[in-house]
Design a protein around this motif. Structure first.
Motif, PDB file in Angstrom:
ATOM      1  N   CYS A  29      38.640  -4.637  14.067  1.00 23.69           N
ATOM      2  CA  CYS A  29      38.058  -3.821  13.517  1.00 23.69           C
ATOM      3  C   CYS A  29      36.097  -3.980  13.787  1.00 23.69           C
ATOM      4  CB  CYS A  29      37.606  -3.476  11.899  1.00 23.69           C
ATOM      5  SG  CYS A  29      39.558  -3.301  11.849  1.00 23.69           S
ATOM      6  N   LYS A  30      35.632  -4.770  14.862  1.00 17.10           N
ATOM      7  CA  LYS A  30      34.499  -5.315  14.996  1.00 17.10           C
ATOM      8  C   LYS A  30      33.961  -4.513  16.629  1.00 17.10           C
ATOM      9  CE  LYS A  30      33.690  -9.058  12.914  1.00 17.10           C
ATOM     10  NZ  LYS A  30      33.564 -10.637  12.770  1.00 17.10           N
ATOM     11  N   VAL A  31      35.073  -4.290  17.007  1.00 13.60           N
ATOM     12  CA  VAL A  31      35.178  -3.011  18.135  1.00 13.60           C
ATOM     13  C   VAL A  31      34.680  -1.959  17.875  1.00 13.60           C
ATOM     14  CG1 VAL A  31      36.499  -2.519  19.997  1.00 13.60           C
ATOM     15  CG2 VAL A  31      36.604  -4.974  19.434  1.00 13.60           C
ATOM     16  N   TRP A  32      33.758  -1.529  18.754  1.00 17.98           N
ATOM     17  CA  TRP A  32      33.029  -0.141  18.245  1.00 17.98           C
ATOM     18  C   TRP A  32      34.835   1.106  18.469  1.00 17.98           C
ATOM     19  CZ3 TRP A  32      33.930   4.689  21.334  1.00 17.98           C
ATOM     20  CH2 TRP A  32      32.984   5.981  20.492  1.00 17.98           C
ATOM     21  N   GLY A  33      35.072   1.475  17.244  1.00 15.06           N
ATOM     22  CA  GLY A  33      35.898   2.807  17.709  1.00 15.06           C
ATOM     23  C   GLY A  33      37.239   2.055  17.429  1.00 15.06           C
ATOM     24  N   LYS A  35      37.697   0.780  13.991  1.00 18.88           N
ATOM     25  CA  LYS A  35      38.575   0.639  13.013  1.00 18.88           C
ATOM     26  C   LYS A  35      38.666   2.590  12.555  1.00 18.88           C
ATOM     27  CE  LYS A  35      35.681  -2.144   9.655  1.00 18.88           C
ATOM     28  NZ  LYS A  35      34.626  -1.828   9.267  1.00 18.88           N
ATOM     29  N   ARG A  36      37.939   3.338  13.101  1.00 16.79           N
ATOM     30  CA  ARG A  36      38.399   4.800  13.602  1.00 16.79           C
ATOM     31  C   ARG A  36      40.013   4.660  14.350  1.00 16.79           C
ATOM     32  NH1 ARG A  36      34.911   5.834  16.396  1.00 16.79           N
ATOM     33  NH2 ARG A  36      33.078   6.137  15.350  1.00 16.79           N
ATOM     34  N   ASN A 136      30.779   0.333   3.740  1.00 12.06           N
ATOM     35  CA  ASN A 136      31.634   1.658   4.562  1.00 12.06           C
ATOM     36  C   ASN A 136      33.075   1.399   3.335  1.00 12.06           C
ATOM     37  OD1 ASN A 136      30.474   3.092   6.218  1.00 12.06           O
ATOM     38  ND2 ASN A 136      31.649   1.130   7.499  1.00 12.06           N
TER      39      ASN A 136
END
Length: 343
Positions: A29-33, A35-36, A136
Motif C-alpha cells: 500500500c506504500k507503493v504508488w497506486g 491502495k487504488r 485517508n
C-alpha cells in the motif's frame, strides 16, 4: 489468487503468517497506486449496501472484527480491501505482551482457529496516536474494542475501561466493551449482571457528559445460557447502550474433526464451528427483545450465505475474521455483491 498463495501462508506458524501478510499488505500500500489497485480489485460500491446503524452511516455492512488489527496499525490497508468498517483492539490501558507463544492454532479440518492471545497489544495510547494520524479515513467507520489489563483486579476493571474510553473518544466512532474473551483470567466473570451494569452505566455517564456521545456496544460470548441472554437484554435496556456484538469466541469443542492435540489447546475457538451458535444467539436476542437494539453478527462467516443468514436472523451489520483468513480478501466483495443482489 488467494488460493495460490494460501498454502504458503498456511505452511507458516499462524502468528508468523499474520504478521507476514499484514506487513506485506502494508508495504504494498506504500507503493504508488497500491491502495487504488486493491480498491479496484476488492472494493464493491452499491447504493443498496449503505446502512445507518446506531446513528452512524456505513458504506457497507461488512466489517473487520476486533483481534486482527489490535494496535490500529493496518486501518487504511484493510479499508482498501473493501471493509465498510474496522474495529481495532482489544486495547488495554497499559501495553502487555499477552500469553506465551504458541498461542494461535489452525484447525484446518474444521476451518477454525483457536487463540489464547491474552489481549497482547501496545497500549491504548499507541493505538490512539495512530488513529489520530490517519490521512485517508474518508467514509470509514472505526470502532474501538476496549478491555482490562491482565493484572487489574476485577473490582477495579471499570477504571481500565474508563482509561481506554477517554483515550480513544476523539478518534473512534463507536466503542465495544469486551468482557467475553476467554483468554484473560476472570474476565468473563464481568459478564454477570452486577459487574456489567456497573461498567456500562459508568461509561454511559461519562459518555453523556460530552457534547458528542459515542455508541457503546457490548461483545458477548456464545456460551451464555438463555437466562444470561435475557439478562443481557435487560442490561442493554437499563443502561441505554447502543447494541450488542454477538458473538466472541467459544470455549466449546463440540463436534470438531481436527486431531485431539489441536482441539485440546486452551483458548477461544472461532470459525466454521461457531456459525450456527452465533446465529442462534443473534436470533434469540433479536426475537426476545423485539429488535429493540442493533446487533453486529460475527462468528463463522465463511461464505456470503453465512452473512445473509445472520442479517436475516436479526443482525444489522456483520464482521469477519477467521473466515477472512480461510477464504481470503475476496470474501468481502462476494458478501457485498450477495447483499446488493438481495436488496
Amino acid at each position: 489468487m488467494y488460493k495460490l498463495v494460501k498454502p504458503l501462508f498456511f505452511s507458516l506458524d499462524p502468528e508468523t503468517a499474520h504478521h507476514t501478510v499484514s506487513g506485506g499488505l502494508q508495504s504494498f500500500c506504500k507503493v504508488w497506486g497500491g491502495k487504488r489497485l486493491l480498491r479496484a480489485v476488492y472494493g464493491y460500491d452499491h447504493p443498496g449496501l449503505a446502512r445507518e446503524v446506531f446513528g452512524l452511516k456505513f458504506k457497507n455492512p461488512v466489517g473487520l472484527a476486533a483481534g486482527f488489527d489490535k494496535n490500529a496499525a493496518y486501518v487504511e490497508e484493510m479499508a482498501a480491501l473493501g471493509f465498510g468498517f474496522i474495529e481495532i483492539g482489544t486495547v488495554t490501558p497499559r501495553p502487555q505482551p499477552g500469553n506465551d507463544r504458541p498461542r494461535l492454532f489452525r484447525l484446518v479440518a474444521d476451518e477454525a482457529l483457536v487463540n489464547r492471545m491474552g489481549f497482547n497489544n501496545q497500549g491504548v495510547d499507541v493505538a490512539a496516536d495512530r488513529l489520530r494520524r490517519l490521512k485517508n479515513r474518508g467514509q470509514l467507520i472505526i470502532g474501538g474494542n476496549i478491555g482490562k489489563n491482565k493484572l487489574t483486579p476485577n473490582e477495579e476493571a471499570v477504571n481500565d475501561y474508563i482509561t481506554c474510553f477517554d483515550a480513544l473518544f476523539d478518534v473512534v466512532d463507536y466503542f465495544v466493551v469486551n468482557v467475553s474473551s476467554p483468554n484473560t483470567p476472570g474476565l468473563r466473570d464481568l459478564q454477570e449482571k452486577g459487574p456489567l451494569m456497573h461498567i456500562l452505566s459508568t461509561l454511559q455517564q461519562r459518555n453523556r457528559k460530552n457534547d458528542i456521545s459515542r455508541p457503546i456496544l457490548l461483545k458477548i460470548a456464545p456460551d451464555l445460557s438463555d437466562s444470561q441472554l435475557d439478562d443481557i437484554i435487560d442490561i442493554v435496556r437499563e443502561t441505554g447502550i447502543a447494541g450488542v456484538i454477538a458473538t466472541n469466541t467459544t470455549i466449546s469443542r463440540e463436534g470438531l474433526q481436527s486431531r485431539p492435540a489441536l482441539t485440546s489447546e486452551a483458548g477461544g475457538l472461532s470459525g466454521r464451528p461457531l456459525t450456527r451458535r452465533a446465529t442462534e444467539v443473534i436470533r434469540y436476542l433479536a426475537e426476545k427483545s423485539n429488535r429493540a437494539f442493533p446487533i453486529i453478527g460475527v462468528g463463522g462467516i465463511h461464505q456470503p450465505d453465512d452473512a445473509v443468514e445472520k442479517l436475516r436472523a436479526g443482525a444489522s451489520l456483520v464482521q469477519l475474521y477467521t473466515g477472512f483468513i480461510y477464504e481470503g480478501p475476496a470474501l468481502v466483495k462476494r458478501i457485498c455483491k450477495k447483499i446488493a443482489r438481495d436488496h
